[in-house]
Design a protein around this motif. Structure first.
Motif, PDB file in Angstrom:
ATOM      1  N   GLY A  26       0.803  -1.215   0.000  1.00 42.91           N
ATOM      2  CA  GLY A  26       0.000   0.000   0.000  1.00 42.91           C
ATOM      3  C   GLY A  26       0.836   1.266   0.000  1.00 42.91           C
ATOM      4  N   GLU A  27       2.021   1.213   0.604  1.00 47.03           N
ATOM      5  CA  GLU A  27       2.907   2.386   0.585  1.00 47.03           C
ATOM      6  C   GLU A  27       3.331   2.723  -0.841  1.00 47.03           C
ATOM      7  N   LYS A  28       3.649   1.683  -1.593  1.00 49.42           N
ATOM      8  CA  LYS A  28       4.036   1.873  -2.998  1.00 49.42           C
ATOM      9  C   LYS A  28       2.866   2.424  -3.806  1.00 49.42           C
ATOM     10  N   GLU A  29       1.673   1.894  -3.528  1.00 44.42           N
ATOM     11  CA  GLU A  29       0.484   2.318  -4.270  1.00 44.42           C
ATOM     12  C   GLU A  29       0.171   3.788  -4.020  1.00 44.42           C
ATOM     13  N   ILE A  30       0.210   4.223  -2.773  1.00 50.98           N
ATOM     14  CA  ILE A  30      -0.182   5.605  -2.490  1.00 50.98           C
ATOM     15  C   ILE A  30       0.812   6.593  -3.083  1.00 50.98           C
ATOM     16  N   SER A  31       2.080   6.218  -3.123  1.00 53.12           N
ATOM     17  CA  SER A  31       3.054   7.119  -3.748  1.00 53.12           C
ATOM     18  C   SER A  31       2.766   7.275  -5.237  1.00 53.12           C
ATOM     19  N   GLN A  32       2.337   6.168  -5.874  1.00 55.37           N
ATOM     20  CA  GLN A  32       2.002   6.248  -7.297  1.00 55.37           C
ATOM     21  C   GLN A  32       0.762   7.119  -7.512  1.00 55.37           C
ATOM     22  N   VAL A  33      -0.230   6.958  -6.652  1.00 48.74           N
ATOM     23  CA  VAL A  33      -1.452   7.764  -6.760  1.00 48.74           C
ATOM     24  C   VAL A  33      -1.125   9.242  -6.577  1.00 48.74           C
ATOM     25  N   LEU A  34      -0.308   9.569  -5.591  1.00 48.84           N
ATOM     26  CA  LEU A  34       0.039  10.964  -5.348  1.00 48.84           C
ATOM     27  C   LEU A  34       0.840  11.546  -6.511  1.00 48.84           C
ATOM     28  N   HIS A  35       1.759  10.754  -7.036  1.00 52.53           N
ATOM     29  CA  HIS A  35       2.551  11.218  -8.166  1.00 52.53           C
ATOM     30  C   HIS A  35       1.651  11.486  -9.376  1.00 52.53           C
ATOM     31  N   THR A  36       0.714  10.583  -9.630  1.00 55.49           N
ATOM     32  CA  THR A  36      -0.209  10.741 -10.755  1.00 55.49           C
ATOM     33  C   THR A  36      -1.110  11.951 -10.554  1.00 55.49           C
ATOM     34  N   LEU A  37      -1.618  12.101  -9.321  1.00 58.56           N
ATOM     35  CA  LEU A  37      -2.509  13.225  -9.021  1.00 58.56           C
ATOM     36  C   LEU A  37      -1.805  14.555  -9.228  1.00 58.56           C
ATOM     37  N   ILE A  38      -0.623  14.708  -8.631  1.00 59.03           N
ATOM     38  CA  ILE A  38       0.103  15.979  -8.739  1.00 59.03           C
ATOM     39  C   ILE A  38       0.519  16.234 -10.187  1.00 59.03           C
ATOM     40  N   SER A  39       0.904  15.173 -10.885  1.00 60.08           N
ATOM     41  CA  SER A  39       1.307  15.318 -12.286  1.00 60.08           C
ATOM     42  C   SER A  39       0.163  15.799 -13.169  1.00 60.08           C
ATOM     43  N   SER A  40      -1.075  15.599 -12.709  1.00 58.90           N
ATOM     44  CA  SER A  40      -2.233  16.038 -13.500  1.00 58.90           C
ATOM     45  C   SER A  40      -2.506  17.536 -13.368  1.00 58.90           C
ATOM     46  N   PHE A  41      -1.907  18.194 -12.370  1.00 60.00           N
ATOM     47  CA  PHE A  41      -2.076  19.629 -12.241  1.00 60.00           C
ATOM     48  C   PHE A  41      -1.411  20.297 -13.440  1.00 60.00           C
ATOM     49  N   PRO A  42      -2.055  21.277 -14.063  1.00 64.29           N
ATOM     50  CA  PRO A  42      -1.488  21.918 -15.264  1.00 64.29           C
ATOM     51  C   PRO A  42      -0.050  22.400 -15.084  1.00 64.29           C
ATOM     52  N   TYR A  43       0.269  22.954 -13.916  1.00 60.98           N
ATOM     53  CA  TYR A  43       1.625  23.456 -13.684  1.00 60.98           C
ATOM     54  C   TYR A  43       2.657  22.351 -13.876  1.00 60.98           C
ATOM     55  N   PHE A  44       2.341  21.152 -13.371  1.00 62.49           N
ATOM     56  CA  PHE A  44       3.310  20.059 -13.442  1.00 62.49           C
ATOM     57  C   PHE A  44       3.315  19.374 -14.811  1.00 62.49           C
ATOM     58  N   LYS A  45       2.244  19.543 -15.568  1.00 64.78           N
ATOM     59  CA  LYS A  45       2.284  19.106 -16.965  1.00 64.78           C
ATOM     60  C   LYS A  45       3.261  19.967 -17.747  1.00 64.78           C
ATOM     61  N   GLU A  46       3.298  21.252 -17.396  1.00 65.83           N
ATOM     62  CA  GLU A  46       4.221  22.171 -18.055  1.00 65.83           C
ATOM     63  C   GLU A  46       5.635  22.073 -17.484  1.00 65.83           C
ATOM     64  N   ASN A  47       5.731  21.629 -16.220  1.00 65.90           N
ATOM     65  CA  ASN A  47       7.037  21.526 -15.546  1.00 65.90           C
ATOM     66  C   ASN A  47       7.207  20.131 -14.941  1.00 65.90           C
ATOM     67  N   PRO A  48       7.288  19.102 -15.788  1.00 61.98           N
ATOM     68  CA  PRO A  48       7.344  17.729 -15.262  1.00 61.98           C
ATOM     69  C   PRO A  48       8.570  17.441 -14.401  1.00 61.98           C
ATOM     70  N   SER A  49       9.628  18.222 -14.566  1.00 59.10           N
ATOM     71  CA  SER A  49      10.825  17.996 -13.746  1.00 59.10           C
ATOM     72  C   SER A  49      10.649  18.519 -12.326  1.00 59.10           C
ATOM     73  N   HIS A  50       9.515  19.190 -12.068  1.00 57.40           N
ATOM     74  CA  HIS A  50       9.274  19.732 -10.734  1.00 57.40           C
ATOM     75  C   HIS A  50       8.574  18.725  -9.814  1.00 57.40           C
ATOM     76  N   ILE A  51       8.431  17.503 -10.269  1.00 58.08           N
ATOM     77  CA  ILE A  51       7.896  16.435  -9.410  1.00 58.08           C
ATOM     78  C   ILE A  51       8.795  15.210  -9.522  1.00 58.08           C
ATOM     79  N   ILE A  52       9.069  14.598  -8.384  1.00 58.10           N
ATOM     80  CA  ILE A  52       9.994  13.461  -8.306  1.00 58.10           C
ATOM     81  C   ILE A  52       9.341  12.340  -7.507  1.00 58.10           C
ATOM     82  N   ARG A  53       9.396  11.147  -8.020  1.00 55.83           N
ATOM     83  CA  ARG A  53       9.035   9.954  -7.232  1.00 55.83           C
ATOM     84  C   ARG A  53      10.339   9.234  -6.937  1.00 55.83           C
ATOM     85  N   GLN A  54      10.765   9.329  -5.689  1.00 60.78           N
ATOM     86  CA  GLN A  54      12.098   8.891  -5.292  1.00 60.78           C
ATOM     87  C   GLN A  54      12.033   7.593  -4.488  1.00 60.78           C
TER      88      GLN A  54
END
Length: 549
Positions: A26-54
């Motif tokens: 579940g820890e792995k799953e929630i990180s993927q959900v959060l990464h996908t959710l934040i990546s859907s924000f227009p700002y992060f679509k324009e700036n994909p390097s501003h989000i990291i799944r580490q």
């Protein structure tokens, strides 16, 4: 005031619906959900390097942190505020027959309506201003607040003078590998983007400190936590000749009596006092039943600190162990004499003396006596012990002490004091430098601005009273304090390691503005909606604006 209630509630429910129990998939799953959710924000679509799944480092589990940042366009400031929080939860076994709905607040609410509940829980359930579910308080509503602010500033970077960096970490409920791994990225992001970290704001839960407490607390800094441990050796004997030996369980019982709930071991600082130590495990180390007394025993304690260093704690507990050992020997003599009189048998003076040493002292003694033979053996022993995946860091540590003890020439009874788990450092935010002064001032102004919008007092205190990842973004201990941890943890560098230099390099003052509620880690975990969904995001936002403006 930002109209954030419904958005924060929506994010809270989304996150609670994911069963992200620590050390599970579940820890792995929630990180993927959060990464996908934040990546859907227009700002992060324009700036994909501003989000990291580490992915975490030095970790047996595959799990990830999520880091995302917004660069403000109001001015040219490099000042950066870190928002931090954990996405894992404890388990759901305590929900018993309601486990199936533990992570579904809506269904859980319906199910609880037909349960026989404690009066306060019943009252709050019926009030409509409390939200129930695993993780809803600890701390997914806090994460939801951070998500709301991240999205808001991604839509309005022109209102942000500086930068906002959100760190959503895993593994807070166990070994803090998430935040310890994130330190590397915090450092690299600072170097790459010129971030000037001015403060960190955690969003872990807050609760009443006593029955009837109406305050909602904000915390500057955090309590530190140690796990002082004791290996106790005795003198083995057949139980039919019990006074020919010394049962280590007898000594450890006296040791626990001496330390447990002892107010002398509460640490006061800035008018606030830690709770006293309490034992978390006590056992002998006999592998199976025999009619002989045990050779050794083991006990460890939770120990909170505000101003004491790990070296201070070792010194204090060594003193307590000496008192306990002396008391045990005196009681032994008293009972032996009484038995001798009752059985008309001669009393023979006991040969043992009080003997207490730290693991560091034991290790140095054995190195002096045996040199490389001892060193090489212990190195090989630890490497072999690592293959036993059933051992946690605490049992690994005591097995190392047990093995080292075999090299002792003088095997008379003794107590060895050591640390056997992660040290979560204490953090003071007292205004000792400009960063701390600015954070305290920004917080005071923020509270003043939001208090009129909420009926209960919002009160600032100095130390967050629970263990959290706040401990790993700043360091109040000097090198000697940290050395006491590394030199007295038998698993250090093998089963256990934490890079405290990474913490010192970030070293940003931290406060906690988190959701309010009851029963975190319990079946009736719940958060108050008004404070958690409205005040927390707005107060956090006020502090951000005060810090960056």
């Amino acid at each position: 005031m930002l109209p954030c209630r419904e958005d924060v509630l929506f994010y809270t429910n989304q996150l609670v619906n994911i069963t992200s129990i620590v050390n599970t998939e579940g820890e792995k799953e929630i990180s993927q959900v959060l990464h996908t959710l934040i990546s859907s924000f227009p700002y992060f679509k324009e700036n994909p390097s501003h989000i990291i799944r580490q992915q975490t480092v030095n970790d047996e589990q595959e799990r990830y942190n999520v880091l995302a940042f917004v660069k403000g366009t109001k001015g040219q400031s490099n000042k950066t505020v870190i928002l931090m929080g954990h996405m894992d939860t404890v388990g759901i076994d305590d929900f018993n027959q309601l486990q199936d709905v533990a992570c579904d607040p809506e269904e859980l609410h319906k199910a609880l309506e037909s349960e026989d509940l404690p009066s306060l829980v019943e009252e709050q359930l019926q009030s409509g201003d409390y939200h129930f579910g695993r993780g809803v308080l600890d701390m997914k509503s806090g994460l939801a607040s951070h998500l709301y602010l991240l999205k808001y500033y991604s839509q309005h970077p022109e209102e942000l003078e500086g930068n906002l960096l959100v760190v959503l970490e895993c593994d807070e409920e166990d070994g803090s590998r998430g935040i310890l791994s994130a330190l590397k990225d915090l450092k690299s992001l600072r170097e790459e983007h010129g971030f000037e970290y001015v403060a960190a704001i955690n969003a872990d839960f807050v609760s009443p400190r006593y029955e009837g407490d109406e305050n909602r607390y904000i915390y500057k800094g955090t309590v530190g936590k140690l796990l002082p441990s004791f290996f106790i050796t005795g003198a083995e004997t057949h139980v039919g000749s019990c006074f020919e030996g010394l049962d280590p369980n007898f000594i450890v019982a006296e040791l626990t009596r001496q330390i447990n709930y002892n107010p002398d071991l509460c640490n006061e600082a800035f008018g606030e006092t830690t709770v006293p130590p309490v034992s978390l495990k006590q056992t002998d180390l006999k592998p199976s039943y025999t009619v002989q007394t045990a050779l050794s025993a083991y006990v460890y304690f939770n120990f909170f600190i505000h101003s004491w260093s790990p070296r201070d704690v070792l010194s204090k507990l060594k003193d307590q162990a000496e008192i306990a050992f002396e008391n045990a020997l005196n009681l032994y003599k008293e009972r032996y004499k009484a038995f001798s009189k009752a059985s008309s048998q001669p009393y023979v003076d006991i040969p043992w003396k009080t003997r207490v040493m730290t693991y560091e002292e034991l290790d140095q003694l054995l190195n002096t006596e045996h040199g490389s033979a001892y060193e090489d053996h212990m190195k090989e022993f630890k490497e072999e012990l690592l293959l036993d995946e059933s051992l946690d860091t605490r049992m690994f540590a005591v097995r190392v002490v047990e093995e080292a003890w075999k090299w002792m020439t003088d095997k008379d009874p003794a107590i060895i004091v050591f640390y056997s788990s992660l040290y979560s450092p204490r953090i003071e935010v007292s205004g000792k430098n400009d960063l701390e002064k600015n954070l305290i001032d920004s917080l005071e102004k923020g509270v003043e601005s939001v208090q009129p919008h909420y009926p209960h007092p919002i009160v600032t205190k100095n130390f967050f009273p629970y263990i959290s990842d706040m401990s790993f973004v700043a360091l109040s201990d000097d090198d000697a304090g940290i050395k006491a941890v590394t030199d007295n943890n038998p698993s250090w560098g093998t089963k256990h390691y934490a890079n405290y230099d990474d913490i010192r390099e970030i070293n940003v003052p931290v406060i906690n503005i988190g959701p309010y509620g009851f029963d975190a880690h319990k079946q009736y975990e719940r958060m108050e909606k008004s404070y958690s969904l409205e005040i927390v995001p707005n107060l956090t936002n006020a502090v951000i604006k005060n810090l960056l403006g």
